[in-house]
Scaffold this active site. Structure first.
Site: not given
Ligand code: DX5
Ligand code: ZN
Length: 228
Positions: A13, A42, A73, A150, A152-153, A183-185, A205
């Site tokens: 991402s 988004m 999103m 919403g 990343g990180g 998805d996420g973290g 991401g």
């Molecule tokens: C968050 C996104 C994810 C996110 C992934 O709303 O849907 O795809 O950016 O980023 P990391 O891997 O940093 O959580």
């Molecule tokens: Zn995503």
């Protein structure tokens, strides 16, 4: 599958990528073995931030031959589908919470298919995965959020892997094979647990685009955690 094949594909991402050098960053991640691209759109309504739209998807499309999914999103995903498809997205992933009902979700999946795209549904942490069971025949992918969407990180909530285990068991019982995307973290420290829970795609991401490594090295680290 050979011993060197990772247990799941990595879908970078670009939210934390260097947008001034986007094409180069995409090519570097591809050289490291990115499996497909996960592009986070988004709208400032479904989630507070704005990210990007069709122009950035087209820029990534021009930089990579790999499969692209758009993670929408947004409050009214259907209004974006045609633009996303035209920009080069091959799978349109919308939120069950944005669709509002199983009937509306089914219509959105049909709309994606009519555009020649695959259809995926994402669920937020508070949405039970069982809500998707009546829809599985219309879907090409289920995306389980391990964070609040919403940003990343954030840190993944690994308790939510129970949803993946339940969904994979349900799919197996129905004789269906389907992509499950987390998805996420996702990071090298939890990637293996994510894959072993039943995910076939892991979005990454900040684990790929960060200040300490090149995307290529970062994907190699994720793969190292995912080989048998
Ligand atoms: C968050 C996104 C994810 C996110 C992934 O709303 O849907 O795809 O950016 O980023 P990391 O891997 O940093 O959580
Ligand atoms: Zn995503």
């Amino acid at each position: 599958m050979s011993q060197q094949d990772p247990l799941a594909q990595i879908a970078p991402s670009i939210l934390t990528a260097d947008f001034g050098n986007l094409a180069q960053q995409v090519r570097d991640a591809d050289a490291g073995g990115a499996g497909l691209w996960h592009l986070d759109v988004m709208d400032g309504h479904f989630v507070p931030p704005l990210s990007f739209g069709k122009e950035v998807i087209a820029a990534v499309r021009a930089a990579t031959p790999r499969f692209i999914e758009a993670h929408l999103m947004v409050e009214r995903p259907g209004e974006q589908f045609a633009d996303m498809a035209q920009a080069g997205a091959q799978r349109l992933v919308f939120h069950y919470e944005a669709a509002g009902s199983a009937e509306a979700a089914r219509a959105l999946a049909q709309q994606a298919h009519d555009l020649g795209c695959e259809a995926g549904i994402a669920i937020n942490p508070e949405t039970p995965v069982e809500a998707l069971y009546p829809l599985l025949d219309t879907l090409d992918e289920v995306l389980v959020m391990l964070i609040r969407p919403g940003w990343g990180g954030q840190q993944a909530n690994l308790d939510l892997l129970d949803k993946v285990r339940a969904l994979r068991a349900h799919l197996t019982a129905e004789g269906r094979a389907m992509a499950i995307n987390l998805d996420g973290g996702v990071k090298p420290t939890n990637a293996r647990a994510c894959a072993e829970a039943g995910a076939s795609i892991l979005v990454a991401g900040s684990a790929v685009f960060n200040a300490t490594q090149t995307p290529r090295q970062a994907i190699a680290d994720l793969h190292a955690a995912l080989v048998w």
